[in-house]
Design a protein around this motif. Structure first.
Motif, PDB file in Angstrom:
ATOM      1  N   ASP A  32       0.602  -1.275  -0.098  1.00 31.61           N
ATOM      2  CA  ASP A  32       0.027   0.072  -0.009  1.00 31.61           C
ATOM      3  C   ASP A  32       1.005   1.365   0.069  1.00 31.61           C
ATOM      4  O   ASP A  32       1.487   1.751   1.038  1.00 31.61           O
ATOM      5  N   TYR A  33       0.822   1.793  -1.123  1.00 31.75           N
ATOM      6  CA  TYR A  33       1.680   3.077  -1.372  1.00 31.75           C
ATOM      7  C   TYR A  33       0.580   4.202  -1.513  1.00 31.75           C
ATOM      8  O   TYR A  33       0.945   5.058  -2.439  1.00 31.75           O
ATOM      9  N   GLY A  34      -0.681   4.088  -1.470  1.00 33.45           N
ATOM     10  CA  GLY A  34      -1.732   4.765  -1.798  1.00 33.45           C
ATOM     11  C   GLY A  34      -2.484   3.999  -2.665  1.00 33.45           C
ATOM     12  O   GLY A  34      -3.583   4.900  -3.211  1.00 33.45           O
ATOM     13  N   VAL A  35      -2.527   3.029  -3.290  1.00 28.28           N
ATOM     14  CA  VAL A  35      -3.565   2.378  -4.150  1.00 28.28           C
ATOM     15  C   VAL A  35      -3.871   1.192  -3.484  1.00 28.28           C
ATOM     16  O   VAL A  35      -2.895   0.213  -3.222  1.00 28.28           O
ATOM     17  N   ASP A  36      -5.095   0.874  -3.798  1.00 27.88           N
ATOM     18  CA  ASP A  36      -5.549  -0.386  -3.115  1.00 27.88           C
ATOM     19  C   ASP A  36      -5.807  -1.445  -4.149  1.00 27.88           C
ATOM     20  O   ASP A  36      -5.776  -2.812  -3.855  1.00 27.88           O
ATOM     21  N   ILE A  37      -6.637  -1.004  -5.205  1.00 28.50           N
ATOM     22  CA  ILE A  37      -7.104  -1.877  -6.363  1.00 28.50           C
ATOM     23  C   ILE A  37      -6.857  -1.108  -7.554  1.00 28.50           C
ATOM     24  O   ILE A  37      -6.996   0.127  -7.753  1.00 28.50           O
ATOM     25  N   SER A  38      -6.609  -1.876  -8.560  1.00 21.34           N
ATOM     26  CA  SER A  38      -6.377  -1.598 -10.112  1.00 21.34           C
ATOM     27  C   SER A  38      -7.503  -2.092 -10.768  1.00 21.34           C
ATOM     28  O   SER A  38      -7.770  -3.481 -10.647  1.00 21.34           O
ATOM     29  N   ILE A  39      -8.243  -1.372 -11.395  1.00 18.92           N
ATOM     30  CA  ILE A  39      -9.456  -1.888 -12.265  1.00 18.92           C
ATOM     31  C   ILE A  39      -8.791  -2.035 -13.570  1.00 18.92           C
ATOM     32  O   ILE A  39      -8.117  -1.123 -14.200  1.00 18.92           O
ATOM     33  N   ARG A  40      -9.118  -3.167 -14.161  1.00 16.40           N
ATOM     34  CA  ARG A  40      -8.656  -3.537 -15.534  1.00 16.40           C
ATOM     35  C   ARG A  40      -9.809  -3.765 -16.559  1.00 16.40           C
ATOM     36  O   ARG A  40     -10.813  -4.469 -16.071  1.00 16.40           O
ATOM     37  N   LYS A  41      -9.827  -3.253 -17.441  1.00 13.41           N
ATOM     38  CA  LYS A  41     -10.745  -3.270 -18.791  1.00 13.41           C
ATOM     39  C   LYS A  41     -10.577  -4.480 -19.401  1.00 13.41           C
ATOM     40  O   LYS A  41      -9.652  -4.965 -19.668  1.00 13.41           O
ATOM     41  N   ILE A  42     -11.697  -5.361 -19.727  1.00  7.15           N
ATOM     42  CA  ILE A  42     -12.023  -6.517 -20.524  1.00  7.15           C
ATOM     43  C   ILE A  42     -12.734  -6.050 -21.704  1.00  7.15           C
ATOM     44  O   ILE A  42     -13.729  -5.289 -21.620  1.00  7.15           O
ATOM     45  N   ASP A  43     -12.486  -6.505 -22.885  1.00  3.92           N
ATOM     46  CA  ASP A  43     -12.963  -6.047 -24.014  1.00  3.92           C
ATOM     47  C   ASP A  43     -12.915  -7.471 -24.858  1.00  3.92           C
ATOM     48  O   ASP A  43     -12.488  -8.455 -24.519  1.00  3.92           O
ATOM     49  N   PHE A  44     -13.638  -7.478 -25.897  1.00  2.00           N
ATOM     50  CA  PHE A  44     -13.670  -8.559 -26.825  1.00  2.00           C
ATOM     51  C   PHE A  44     -12.901  -8.369 -28.214  1.00  2.00           C
ATOM     52  O   PHE A  44     -12.965  -7.147 -28.920  1.00  2.00           O
ATOM     53  N   PHE A  45     -12.205  -9.265 -28.850  1.00  2.00           N
ATOM     54  CA  PHE A  45     -11.628  -9.139 -30.102  1.00  2.00           C
ATOM     55  C   PHE A  45     -11.498 -10.464 -30.653  1.00  2.00           C
ATOM     56  O   PHE A  45     -11.272 -11.501 -30.246  1.00  2.00           O
ATOM     57  N   ASN A  46     -12.381 -10.481 -32.062  1.00  2.00           N
ATOM     58  CA  ASN A  46     -12.199 -11.698 -32.669  1.00  2.00           C
ATOM     59  C   ASN A  46     -12.859 -12.623 -31.922  1.00  2.00           C
ATOM     60  O   ASN A  46     -12.610 -13.739 -31.930  1.00  2.00           O
ATOM     61  N   GLY A  47     -13.972 -12.276 -31.132  1.00  2.00           N
ATOM     62  CA  GLY A  47     -14.899 -13.169 -30.550  1.00  2.00           C
ATOM     63  C   GLY A  47     -14.135 -13.500 -29.071  1.00  2.00           C
ATOM     64  O   GLY A  47     -14.872 -14.405 -28.393  1.00  2.00           O
ATOM     65  N   GLN A  48     -13.443 -13.150 -28.762  1.00  2.00           N
ATOM     66  CA  GLN A  48     -12.493 -13.584 -27.380  1.00  2.00           C
ATOM     67  C   GLN A  48     -12.302 -12.444 -26.580  1.00  2.00           C
ATOM     68  O   GLN A  48     -12.093 -11.235 -26.966  1.00  2.00           O
ATOM     69  N   GLN A  49     -12.284 -12.838 -25.354  1.00  2.00           N
ATOM     70  CA  GLN A  49     -11.876 -11.677 -24.299  1.00  2.00           C
ATOM     71  C   GLN A  49     -10.673 -11.301 -24.196  1.00  2.00           C
ATOM     72  O   GLN A  49      -9.924 -12.200 -24.241  1.00  2.00           O
ATOM     73  N   ILE A  50     -10.258 -10.179 -24.035  1.00  2.00           N
ATOM     74  CA  ILE A  50      -8.895  -9.959 -23.972  1.00  2.00           C
ATOM     75  C   ILE A  50      -8.840  -8.529 -22.843  1.00  2.00           C
ATOM     76  O   ILE A  50      -9.672  -7.714 -22.674  1.00  2.00           O
ATOM     77  N   ASP A  51      -7.770  -8.785 -22.048  1.00  2.00           N
ATOM     78  CA  ASP A  51      -7.298  -7.859 -21.238  1.00  2.00           C
ATOM     79  C   ASP A  51      -6.901  -6.582 -21.657  1.00  2.00           C
ATOM     80  O   ASP A  51      -5.554  -6.779 -22.139  1.00  2.00           O
TER      81      ASP A  51
END
Length: 169
Positions: free
Chosen positions: A34-53
């Motif tokens: 903990d240096y001032g951040v507790d959680i990082s939110i990551r976006k999940i999208d779709f590419f060619n019918g597959q999920q991608i981080d």
């Protein structure tokens, strides 16, 4: 022996945020140091019918408290000045935004978590705010006013992430 109340409050805020982010269809990383951040939110999208981080989009500093008040339009919270100044510094110098997410708990800890066979209820609510401006010269606390319209919900996550990616927070 029970853990300290502050540790329980922190765990509840992580649980709340992780549930909301998951329900919104994204993922998160819990930050171990903990240096001032507790959680990082990551976006999940779709590419060619597959999920991608798509990678980390937004960091969150989580706060939990029973010491809050409410008026018609805002949640009022006295935030520790050093934590506030870290978020201000981050807003001016960070690679990407860091959101303050405030879990407002009922004063009576018996009402924090209610459950039965039908539901698990975590009370009261999380609110979010991106802090900017100048650091405070206060040494203890600074009063902040978080708009009540900034509820941290699954429906709010896409807009928060889009704003963060456009650097509009």
């Amino acid at each position: 022996m029970s853990i300290k109340i502050q540790a329980i409050e922190e765990a509840l805020s992580v649980s709340y945020v992780s549930a909301v982010v998951s329900k919104a269809g994204h993922t998160y990383d819990i930050i171990q140091r903990d240096y001032g951040v507790d959680i990082s939110i990551r976006k999940i999208d779709f590419f060619n019918g597959q999920q991608i981080d798509m990678g980390a989009v937004l960091d969150c500093q989580l706060k939990s408290t029973i010491n809050w008040s409410i008026d018609d339009t805002h949640i009022i919270y006295d935030m520790e000045a050093p934590a506030y100044n870290k978020l201000i510094y981050r807003s001016q110098n960070g690679a990407y935004p860091c959101l303050l997410v405030l879990l407002c708990l009922p004063r009576d800890s018996a009402n924090w978590v209610l459950l039965n066979e039908e539901k698990l209820e975590l009370r009261k609510c999380c609110y979010w705010m991106y802090l900017s401006g100048n650091p405070t010269e206060n040494t203890h606390t600074i009063r902040i006013r978080v708009p009540r319209s900034n509820t941290f919900t699954p429906d709010a996550i896409p807009e928060i992430l889009s704003s963060a990616m456009r650097d509009e927070l």
